[in-house]
Design a protein around this motif. Sequence first.
Motif, short mmCIF file in Angstrom:
data_model
loop_
_atom_site.label_atom_id
_atom_site.label_comp_id
_atom_site.label_asym_id
_atom_site.label_seq_id
_atom_site.Cartn_x
_atom_site.Cartn_y
_atom_site.Cartn_z
N ASP A 129 0.82 -1.21 0.00
CA ASP A 129 0.00 0.00 0.00
C ASP A 129 0.85 1.26 0.00
O ASP A 129 0.57 2.22 -0.72
CB ASP A 129 -0.91 0.02 1.23
CG ASP A 129 -2.14 -0.86 1.04
OD1 ASP A 129 -2.40 -1.27 -0.11
OD2 ASP A 129 -2.82 -1.16 2.04
N ASP A 167 -9.86 -7.50 5.59
CA ASP A 167 -9.32 -6.61 4.55
C ASP A 167 -9.64 -7.23 3.19
O ASP A 167 -8.77 -7.79 2.52
CB ASP A 167 -7.82 -6.44 4.76
CG ASP A 167 -7.17 -5.55 3.70
OD1 ASP A 167 -7.91 -4.95 2.90
OD2 ASP A 167 -5.92 -5.48 3.68
N TYR A 168 -10.89 -7.15 2.78
CA TYR A 168 -11.34 -7.82 1.56
C TYR A 168 -10.77 -7.15 0.31
O TYR A 168 -10.70 -7.80 -0.75
CB TYR A 168 -12.87 -7.84 1.52
CG TYR A 168 -13.45 -8.50 2.75
CD1 TYR A 168 -13.27 -9.86 2.99
CD2 TYR A 168 -14.17 -7.75 3.69
CE1 TYR A 168 -13.79 -10.46 4.12
CE2 TYR A 168 -14.69 -8.34 4.82
CZ TYR A 168 -14.50 -9.70 5.03
OH TYR A 168 -15.01 -10.30 6.17
N TYR A 169 -10.37 -5.90 0.44
CA TYR A 169 -9.77 -5.20 -0.69
C TYR A 169 -8.50 -5.93 -1.17
O TYR A 169 -8.27 -6.08 -2.38
CB TYR A 169 -9.43 -3.75 -0.28
CG TYR A 169 -8.63 -3.00 -1.31
CD1 TYR A 169 -9.26 -2.42 -2.41
CD2 TYR A 169 -7.25 -2.84 -1.18
CE1 TYR A 169 -8.52 -1.72 -3.37
CE2 TYR A 169 -6.51 -2.14 -2.13
CZ TYR A 169 -7.15 -1.60 -3.22
OH TYR A 169 -6.42 -0.91 -4.16
N HIS A 170 -7.69 -6.39 -0.21
CA HIS A 170 -6.47 -7.10 -0.57
C HIS A 170 -6.69 -8.58 -0.84
O HIS A 170 -5.87 -9.22 -1.52
CB HIS A 170 -5.41 -6.94 0.53
CG HIS A 170 -4.73 -5.60 0.52
ND1 HIS A 170 -4.98 -4.65 1.48
CD2 HIS A 170 -3.84 -5.06 -0.33
CE1 HIS A 170 -4.24 -3.58 1.22
NE2 HIS A 170 -3.55 -3.80 0.12
N ILE A 203 -8.88 -9.90 -2.72
CA ILE A 203 -9.21 -10.13 -4.13
C ILE A 203 -7.99 -10.26 -5.03
O ILE A 203 -7.84 -11.28 -5.72
CB ILE A 203 -10.17 -9.02 -4.64
CG1 ILE A 203 -11.51 -9.14 -3.91
CG2 ILE A 203 -10.37 -9.12 -6.15
CD1 ILE A 203 -12.48 -8.01 -4.19
N ALA A 229 -15.06 -12.49 -0.78
CA ALA A 229 -14.45 -11.16 -0.80
C ALA A 229 -15.14 -10.27 -1.83
O ALA A 229 -15.37 -9.07 -1.58
CB ALA A 229 -12.95 -11.26 -1.11
N GLN A 283 -17.17 -6.80 -1.07
CA GLN A 283 -16.79 -5.57 -1.76
C GLN A 283 -17.90 -5.04 -2.65
O GLN A 283 -17.73 -4.03 -3.34
CB GLN A 283 -15.53 -5.81 -2.59
CG GLN A 283 -14.24 -5.94 -1.77
CD GLN A 283 -13.85 -4.67 -1.05
OE1 GLN A 283 -14.15 -4.51 0.14
NE2 GLN A 283 -13.22 -3.73 -1.73
N ASN A 340 -19.36 -6.56 -5.25
CA ASN A 340 -19.40 -7.07 -6.63
C ASN A 340 -20.21 -8.37 -6.64
O ASN A 340 -19.66 -9.47 -6.73
CB ASN A 340 -17.97 -7.31 -7.13
CG ASN A 340 -17.92 -7.54 -8.63
OD1 ASN A 340 -18.92 -7.90 -9.26
ND2 ASN A 340 -16.75 -7.35 -9.21
#
Length: 267
Positions: A158, A198-201, A203, A233, A237, A239
């Motif tokens: 990040d 931390d679902y952003y990472h 994916i 995830a 998020q 989607n």
Amino acid sequence: MLWRLVALAAAFAVVSADLFTSIADMQLVICTVVSADLFTSIADMQLLMDSEKYIPTVLDKYIKQEQQRLKELKDLVAEYTVRNEKQMVNGIKDLTNPINAFLMIKRKIFDWRDIEHHMKANGAQGFLQRLTDANYGVRQPTEEDLTGAAIGLLRLQDTYRLDTKELSDGKIFGVQSNYTFNAFDCYEIARAAYNQEDYYHVIPWMEEAMERLEKEDPPTANKNDVLEYLAFAMYKQGNLKRALKLTEELYKSESNAEHDVIKLATF
């Protein structure tokens, strides 16, 4: 802690000094990635690395001990084979003789104890315990250390906007390291992010795990596990379309249809 060093190692193991324009730049990276106990962590990692050179010696000793144990079991097999052939020749006469009957019962009791002893005498637990307790003076890493190392790597990613694929290929700022990640490595990093919600990472790292999984033979990770984490995830998020598609793929892949229907209904 041990994991803090790994975060730093990820940054510096592959980055040469000429990438920094000044000492101030280097100090900034150090302050960003790790805390004040850096040098203790480096010392811990050095000891951990040194301890690995003893593993072949320990395993070799264990193998020799096991070979001797198996040889003794093979000798018992040969002894019993000869004895059984003799008993087949003598037949019922051995059973009607009280002396032979006594000896047969005695053999059954004491010989079986000997067989049981040899079969249970596997020294693996003892070797593992000694290695775990002593580990040549080095603390054995834990799952917590591994999770911390993964989180440290994500923070580094990040901070410097590092590409997931390049990191997986062992590159930082375009400089190639000596090691690359396999599918399971990417899976573990994604799972650490998942446990932190931390679902952003999750994916990109699960997607990278899937991509590498398709090229591996044999595979280092379970495809269904990757699909399940990735689908959830995507769902978290927002989607939903992609989450549903992945879940349908998981449904086709798994053999337990009832379990899959429950997961499909979740979305």
